[in-house]
Design a protein around this motif. Structure first.
Motif, PDB file in Angstrom:
ATOM      1  N   THR A  87       0.835  -1.200   0.000  1.00 56.12           N
ATOM      2  CA  THR A  87       0.000   0.000   0.000  1.00 56.12           C
ATOM      3  C   THR A  87       0.870   1.250   0.000  1.00 56.12           C
ATOM      4  O   THR A  87       1.852   1.334   0.738  1.00 56.12           O
ATOM      5  N   LEU A  88       0.495   2.203  -0.842  1.00 56.61           N
ATOM      6  CA  LEU A  88       1.115   3.527  -0.871  1.00 56.61           C
ATOM      7  C   LEU A  88       0.047   4.575  -0.622  1.00 56.61           C
ATOM      8  O   LEU A  88      -1.131   4.368  -0.933  1.00 56.61           O
ATOM      9  N   THR A  89       0.456   5.697  -0.068  1.00 58.69           N
ATOM     10  CA  THR A  89      -0.471   6.809   0.156  1.00 58.69           C
ATOM     11  C   THR A  89       0.082   8.077  -0.483  1.00 58.69           C
ATOM     12  O   THR A  89       1.291   8.238  -0.633  1.00 58.69           O
ATOM     13  N   GLY A  90      -0.811   8.975  -0.859  1.00 62.53           N
ATOM     14  CA  GLY A  90      -0.397  10.240  -1.457  1.00 62.53           C
ATOM     15  C   GLY A  90      -1.587  10.981  -2.024  1.00 62.53           C
ATOM     16  O   GLY A  90      -2.742  10.663  -1.732  1.00 62.53           O
ATOM     17  N   THR A  91      -1.302  11.967  -2.882  1.00 59.26           N
ATOM     18  CA  THR A  91      -2.351  12.780  -3.488  1.00 59.26           C
ATOM     19  C   THR A  91      -2.326  12.624  -5.001  1.00 59.26           C
ATOM     20  O   THR A  91      -1.282  12.379  -5.610  1.00 59.26           O
ATOM     21  N   VAL A  92      -3.484  12.799  -5.605  1.00 59.60           N
ATOM     22  CA  VAL A  92      -3.678  12.543  -7.037  1.00 59.60           C
ATOM     23  C   VAL A  92      -3.329  13.775  -7.859  1.00 59.60           C
ATOM     24  O   VAL A  92      -3.704  14.904  -7.515  1.00 59.60           O
ATOM     25  N   THR A  93      -2.630  13.532  -8.960  1.00 62.64           N
ATOM     26  CA  THR A  93      -2.427  14.563  -9.971  1.00 62.64           C
ATOM     27  C   THR A  93      -2.401  13.889 -11.338  1.00 62.64           C
ATOM     28  O   THR A  93      -2.168  12.684 -11.448  1.00 62.64           O
ATOM     29  N   ASN A  94      -2.684  14.672 -12.383  1.00 65.80           N
ATOM     30  CA  ASN A  94      -2.658  14.196 -13.782  1.00 65.80           C
ATOM     31  C   ASN A  94      -3.602  13.008 -13.989  1.00 65.80           C
ATOM     32  O   ASN A  94      -3.259  12.022 -14.647  1.00 65.80           O
ATOM     33  N   TYR A  95      -4.802  13.096 -13.450  1.00 68.54           N
ATOM     34  CA  TYR A  95      -5.779  12.006 -13.583  1.00 68.54           C
ATOM     35  C   TYR A  95      -6.348  11.985 -14.996  1.00 68.54           C
ATOM     36  O   TYR A  95      -6.824  13.006 -15.514  1.00 68.54           O
ATOM     37  N   ILE A  96      -6.305  10.813 -15.640  1.00 71.13           N
ATOM     38  CA  ILE A  96      -6.844  10.637 -16.992  1.00 71.13           C
ATOM     39  C   ILE A  96      -7.787   9.438 -16.967  1.00 71.13           C
ATOM     40  O   ILE A  96      -7.352   8.302 -16.738  1.00 71.13           O
ATOM     41  N   ALA A  97      -9.062   9.678 -17.188  1.00 68.32           N
ATOM     42  CA  ALA A  97     -10.051   8.606 -17.193  1.00 68.32           C
ATOM     43  C   ALA A  97      -9.996   7.852 -18.512  1.00 68.32           C
ATOM     44  O   ALA A  97      -9.794   8.440 -19.577  1.00 68.32           O
ATOM     45  N   GLY A  98     -10.168   6.532 -18.430  1.00 66.39           N
ATOM     46  CA  GLY A  98     -10.199   5.689 -19.613  1.00 66.39           C
ATOM     47  C   GLY A  98     -11.558   5.034 -19.764  1.00 66.39           C
ATOM     48  O   GLY A  98     -12.549   5.460 -19.177  1.00 66.39           O
ATOM     49  N   ALA A  99     -11.585   3.959 -20.542  1.00 68.05           N
ATOM     50  CA  ALA A  99     -12.839   3.262 -20.813  1.00 68.05           C
ATOM     51  C   ALA A  99     -13.107   2.205 -19.747  1.00 68.05           C
ATOM     52  O   ALA A  99     -12.189   1.648 -19.143  1.00 68.05           O
ATOM     53  N   ASN A 100     -14.388   1.936 -19.491  1.00 68.60           N
ATOM     54  CA  ASN A 100     -14.834   0.844 -18.616  1.00 68.60           C
ATOM     55  C   ASN A 100     -14.262   0.934 -17.204  1.00 68.60           C
ATOM     56  O   ASN A 100     -13.934  -0.085 -16.589  1.00 68.60           O
ATOM     57  N   GLY A 101     -14.139   2.166 -16.706  1.00 70.57           N
ATOM     58  CA  GLY A 101     -13.674   2.345 -15.338  1.00 70.57           C
ATOM     59  C   GLY A 101     -12.173   2.385 -15.167  1.00 70.57           C
ATOM     60  O   GLY A 101     -11.682   2.587 -14.057  1.00 70.57           O
ATOM     61  N   ALA A 102     -11.414   2.193 -16.231  1.00 69.24           N
ATOM     62  CA  ALA A 102      -9.959   2.263 -16.145  1.00 69.24           C
ATOM     63  C   ALA A 102      -9.509   3.722 -16.120  1.00 69.24           C
ATOM     64  O   ALA A 102     -10.227   4.622 -16.555  1.00 69.24           O
ATOM     65  N   ALA A 103      -8.306   3.943 -15.595  1.00 74.30           N
ATOM     66  CA  ALA A 103      -7.765   5.305 -15.526  1.00 74.30           C
ATOM     67  C   ALA A 103      -6.272   5.221 -15.257  1.00 74.30           C
ATOM     68  O   ALA A 103      -5.737   4.156 -14.924  1.00 74.30           O
ATOM     69  N   MET A 104      -5.598   6.353 -15.399  1.00 68.17           N
ATOM     70  CA  MET A 104      -4.202   6.502 -15.012  1.00 68.17           C
ATOM     71  C   MET A 104      -4.058   7.799 -14.242  1.00 68.17           C
ATOM     72  O   MET A 104      -4.741   8.780 -14.539  1.00 68.17           O
ATOM     73  N   PHE A 105      -3.175   7.812 -13.260  1.00 62.05           N
ATOM     74  CA  PHE A 105      -2.876   9.059 -12.552  1.00 62.05           C
ATOM     75  C   PHE A 105      -1.535   8.925 -11.853  1.00 62.05           C
ATOM     76  O   PHE A 105      -1.000   7.817 -11.685  1.00 62.05           O
ATOM     77  N   ASP A 106      -0.977  10.074 -11.492  1.00 64.69           N
ATOM     78  CA  ASP A 106       0.253  10.089 -10.699  1.00 64.69           C
ATOM     79  C   ASP A 106      -0.122  10.246  -9.231  1.00 64.69           C
ATOM     80  O   ASP A 106      -0.968  11.072  -8.873  1.00 64.69           O
TER      81      ASP A 106
END
Length: 500
Positions: A391-410
């Motif tokens: 487990t890692l903790t932190g704050t979200v930046t550069n969130y990019i939503a994808g298809a079918n609930g997928a996404a990428m973020f830093d």
């Protein structure tokens, strides 16, 4: 002797405990309802023909600089509204909770008398903690002063006709006082939050029945089950098997005395059901050690802080201690995908991509070699190294939503110096997270937003696109610079950031 300022901090911390302690609980052990009845004090519980199956599970909350936290409980008694007591722990048992942050693991399945329980009488005999100091080296501390205390359960635990799962989450940040500036640490009685739920009929999660990862030593088998001693806890779990159970490297008939990893679920009657059993080696000759890689020793071998383990030399003293291993020399590398969606991802785990900050299991065909004393650094010959969830903790930046609930973020790691990943690989401040369509958004309503504080559980990969096929093992100098890490998330949840 504490300074006046430090005493004030401790007093404030104690006040926080008084306000934040919802429940202090340690439900561990095994046995039947009748054998555990204690008639001292209060009216007796009618348990002659009135008990139900209760499965107790434990988890922890993230507290990044703390990389191992264990408790040994000598007695835990549930007290009914009438004052009668029911012993839940027929012999001492121990738990380690950092490897269970944002997750969950079964401790015990037992018969408990039906009724309402309003208090617990808990006896803690010892505790231990390992944290990463300001020089990024692990420091292990042990506390042997015992304590017995009674706590109110609010809400109460109510056992009815149907099987139940009781989840215990240890609030690590409010259990451990840590002052990095002075290297002062103290472990208080565990602060916990309790929830009670029914066994899910399908699509199980760790809280309602799924078993993602349990290691232990098999002590006996039947034609359709096996019993193991779980990790370093001393507690036993029995898993049922059926025609859908897969065995890797062994069969049910040959499991006695073997170290195994088990994945599975919970049946409607609260029995643990194994879906996959993986042979890790002989418990008489070998050992499996699970923990977080913290760096390198002076000889260049990798060092991990052990959180749990099983096999020859895996005693209670192993928990929280450092263990070294050589990541090269014919070691086999695997990844515990545990139903992960890895399709299309370019990540691998091998001799060229093992790095400090990752959580692993090291399997050896030989026993652990102990250090000069019970808690000194030991060493193992690594035959298999498996990447495990963390487990890692932190704050979200550069969130990019994808298809079918997928996404990428830093995920920007905590800026107050508490991140264990930043400590293990100084300069690493951001991890790129892959949210898959199967990722469990635990307790999150709505879309993830920029700047949101999260705890993310999954697999951490070291990924350098410029040298994807390098066969060179990373060295201590590699850990001294920012590293390109990618994180494949199995679960994402909200996180309350600790105070600066």
């Amino acid at each position: 002797m504490l300074t006046e300022q430090k005493s004030s901090r401790l007093n404030n911390f104690a006040a926080k405990l008084a306000l934040l302690s919802l429940v202090t609980l340690a439900l561990v052990g095994c046995g039947g309802a009748g054998s555990n009845f204690d008639s001292t004090g209060g009216a007796p519980i009618d348990n002659s023909n009135a008990s139900s199956s209760v499965q107790v599970r434990i988890s922890g909350t993230p507290s990044d600089r703390i990389v191992a936290l264990g408790f040994t409980f000598s007695s835990v008694k549930a007290i009914s509204a009438s004052g009668a007591k029911f012993e839940l722990l027929p012999k001492p048992g121990s738990v380690e909770v950092i490897h269970l942050t944002s997750s969950n693991e079964p401790l015990v399945v037992l018969q408990v008398p039906k009724g309402e329980f309003s208090q617990l009488e808990v006896s803690v005999s010892k505790s231990e903690v390992t944290y990463l100091a300001t020089n990024n080296q692990p420091i292990e501390k042990h506390f042997s002063t015992g304590s017995t205390f009674t706590v109110d359960l609010n809400p109460t635990i109510t056992i009815g006709a149907d099987p139940a799962i009781v989840n215990i989450e240890i609030d690590v940040a409010n259990t451990v006082y840590l002052d990095l500036a002075s290297n002062y640490v103290f472990v208080n009685p565990p602060v916990m939050k309790i929830s009670q739920t029914a066994v899910a009929a399908d699509d199980q999660h760790p809280e309602d029945g799924r078993v993602d990862h349990v290691i232990g030593l098999v002590t006996s088998t039947t034609s359709n089950s096996f019993t193991l001693t779980k990790g370093l806890s001393g507690m036993q779990l029995t898993f049922q098997t059926d025609d859908n159970t897969s065995f890797e490297g062994a069969s049910l008939a040959t499991l006695t005395g073997a170290m195994v990893e088990v994945k599975g679920s919970t049946s409607a009657d609260n029995a643990l059901l194994a879906s996959q059993v993986t042979y890790l080696g002989s418990g008489a000759n070998g050992v499996a050690v699970e923990g977080l890689i913290t760096g390198y020793d002076q000889s260049g071998q990798m060092s991990l802080v052990s959180q749990t383990g099983t096999g020859n030399g895996a005693t209670d003293a192993l928990r929280g201690s450092s263990v070294t291993f050589n990541p090269a020399g014919g070691t086999t590398y695997t990844v515990n995908t545990s139903d992960f969606d890895m399709e299309g991802l370019p990540f691998s785990f091998d001799q060229s991509s093992i790095m400090p900050g990752q959580r692993i299991t090291v399997n050896s065909h030989s026993a652990i070699r102990q250090g000069a004393n019970a808690h000194a650094t030991g060493s193992v010959n690594a035959s298999v190294v498996e990447l495990q969830q963390q487990t890692l903790t932190g704050t979200v930046t550069n969130y990019i939503a994808g298809a079918n609930g997928a996404a990428m973020f830093d995920l920007v790691l905590n800026a107050n110096g508490t991140s264990y990943l930043n400590a293990a690989t100084p300069g690493t401040t951001t991890v790129h997270v892959y949210q898959r369509s199967t990722t469990d958004l635990h307790g999150i309503s709505g879309a993830i937003s920029e700047g949101q504080s999260l705890q993310v559980r999954g697999l951490l990969f070291y990924y350098n696109p410029s040298t994807p096929s390098s066969s060179q093992t990373p060295t201590a100098s590699d850990a001294g610079a920012p590293q390109p890490f990618a994180f494949v998330a199995s679960r994402v949840g909200d996180y309350l950031m600790p105070p600066m």
